[in-house]
Design an enzyme around this catalytic site. Structure first.
Site, PDB file in Angstrom:
ATOM      1  N   GLU A  34       0.821  -1.213   0.000  1.00  0.00           N
ATOM      2  CA  GLU A  34       0.000   0.000   0.000  1.00  0.00           C
ATOM      3  C   GLU A  34       0.854   1.262   0.000  1.00  0.00           C
ATOM      4  OE1 GLU A  34      -2.174  -2.952   2.804  1.00  0.00           O
ATOM      5  OE2 GLU A  34      -0.163  -2.646   1.976  1.00  0.00           O
TER       6      GLU A  34
ATOM      7  N   ALA B 279       8.664 -36.903  -9.640  1.00  0.00           N
ATOM      8  CA  ALA B 279       8.406 -37.283 -11.030  1.00  0.00           C
ATOM      9  C   ALA B 279       8.486 -38.801 -11.146  1.00  0.00           C
ATOM     10  CB  ALA B 279       9.422 -36.629 -11.967  1.00  0.00           C
TER      11      ALA B 279
ATOM     12  N   TRP C 298      16.788 -38.413 -17.606  1.00  0.00           N
ATOM     13  CA  TRP C 298      15.729 -37.638 -16.931  1.00  0.00           C
ATOM     14  C   TRP C 298      14.406 -38.347 -17.132  1.00  0.00           C
ATOM     15  CZ3 TRP C 298      17.183 -33.989 -13.745  1.00  0.00           C
ATOM     16  CH2 TRP C 298      18.374 -33.310 -13.965  1.00  0.00           C
TER      17      TRP C 298
ATOM     18  N   GLU D 163      11.744 -32.525  -2.257  1.00  0.00           N
ATOM     19  CA  GLU D 163      12.031 -33.131  -3.561  1.00  0.00           C
ATOM     20  C   GLU D 163      12.507 -34.579  -3.457  1.00  0.00           C
ATOM     21  OE1 GLU D 163      14.040 -31.124  -6.602  1.00  0.00           O
ATOM     22  OE2 GLU D 163      12.997 -29.237  -6.340  1.00  0.00           O
TER      23      GLU D 163
ATOM     24  N   LEU E 140      12.034 -40.410   3.066  1.00  0.00           N
ATOM     25  CA  LEU E 140      11.766 -39.148   3.752  1.00  0.00           C
ATOM     26  C   LEU E 140      10.338 -38.684   3.483  1.00  0.00           C
ATOM     27  CD1 LEU E 140      12.594 -36.586   5.306  1.00  0.00           C
ATOM     28  CD2 LEU E 140      13.591 -35.726   3.170  1.00  0.00           C
TER      29      LEU E 140
END
Length: 370
Positions: A54, A156, A172, A296, A301
């Site tokens: 603000e 992933a 990958w 990640e 974990l």
């Protein structure tokens, strides 16, 4: 509320998002001042200790703020901290009305700024694009109400559920577009965490690799119960403004000294089942004002964090490829649920395509009240 008003709040949200991951212990906030249908001032809170959104907007608007309307993503503050109360600044500037996206979730201050504005005669509207404004401060809200960071588990896997081949090769799984998105996520969190097995196998940098000066590295956290991490790890030798924290329950003075000499900061914590007590770790991170945490890996974990209800959001990148064998590397490694009726559902889930990959995002549990 009108489409025009929504446009102004969208602009305020856009401004605020520029500082996500940089404002802790404060929330990201954006503000836009409008007069006669024109934006005359705008701003966002860049970091703790700097003026609030603000104030930047008022400075830009100058005398044009008198009789104008301000759109702000979060209720203006009404208390003295490192900066004066924004509510008082809005009143002094002679604004006509204040449109607020969401009320401050802090129980000690919620509604106080609104009350002060109303008592001064300003018209106050609440709830414009509330869902988007609430999402903007999801990490701040979790932290202010529980003292814990908001944790997102990013992982992933292949279409048949593997995070690596049987030999452990994982580079990958996902494509370039997905990896770029990961760096964008890293750019907007306070900290990133992995387990020691991930460090030993991949020797990651855990930094943010985006073009431009706006990119920043989050605090790096390695959970290493027995201090197996090498002082020669790449993340300790890289040039980065972010610190590397190692969470351990090991008190070996020589190992601690070697890692500290390499540039790491050690957090010696209680143990639970021969591992670092994750609840104690999350509390320590909260005390360090780390509001948002990107987990990640690894799978052990993550399973322990899920078991202790420490994961708030899942982001799973699924590659349209298969390894064609028995899954040896899953996104969680642990006993899991014995019955399908005990499976943990995702709420508010969505699916996005990134190149040839798919990203599923969803909330794991509702840790906080509405």
């Amino acid at each position: 509320m009108s489409a025009e008003q929504q446009t102004y709040m969208q602009r305020a949200l856009h401004l605020a998002r520029q500082a996500v991951g940089r404002t802790a212990p404060n929330p990201p906030v954006g503000a836009v001042i409008v007069k006669h249908g024109q934006i005359v001032g705008e701003g966002y809170h860049p970091q703790a200790g700097a003026p609030h959104a603000e104030i930047f907007a008022l400075r830009q608007a100058g005398a044009q703020a008198r009789g104008a309307d301000i759109y702000v993503t979060l209720e203006p503050c009404s208390h003295h901290g490192k900066t004066p109360p924004c509510a008082e600044a809005l009143i002094a500037a002679g604004l006509k009305s204040v449109v607020i996206g969401v009320i401050d979730p802090n129980p000690q201050v919620a509604g106080c700024g609104i009350a002060r504005l109303k008592n001064a005669g300003l018209r106050v509207q609440i709830g414009l694009l509330e869902e988007q404004c609430r999402e903007l401060i999801v990490a701040f809200r979790k932290h202010i109400l529980t003292g814990l960071p908001f944790c997102t588990y990013k992982t992933a896997m292949t279409l048949d559920g593997n995070t690596a081949t049987r030999s452990g090769d994982s580079r990958w799984i996902s494509g370039a577009a997905s990896r770029q998105r990961v760096h964008q996520i890293r750019n907007q969190v306070d900290a990133i965490m992995v387990g020691i097995e991930t460090v030993l196998q991949d020797d990651p940098l855990l930094n943010t690799r985006l073009p431009g000066e706006l990119s920043h590295d989050p605090v790096r956290i390695v959970v290493d119960s027995q201090l197996r991490m090498s002082p020669d790890s790449r993340m300790l030798s890289q040039h980065s403004s972010a610190v590397t924290l190692i969470a351990t329950s090991c008190q070996d003075a020589d190992k601690i000294a070697a890692l500290e000499q390499a540039g790491a900061e050690l957090m010696v914590l209680p143990s639970h089942a021969a591992r670092v007590d994750l609840v104690a770790l999350w509390k320590e991170l909260g005390q360090r004002n780390l509001q948002s945490l990107l987990l990640e890996g690894g799978a052990t974990l993550a399973a322990a964090a899920l078991e202790h209800h420490l994961i708030d959001r899942m982001m799973v990148f699924i590659a349209a490829k298969m390894l064609g064998g028995t899954s040896q590397h899953g996104i969680f490694s642990g006993p899991g649920c014995p019955q399908m009726t005990q499976a943990i559902p995702l709420e508010n889930s969505c699916v996005e395509q990134l190149g040839k990959d798919f990203l599923i995002t969803g909330e794991v549990i509702q840790c906080l009240p509405d």
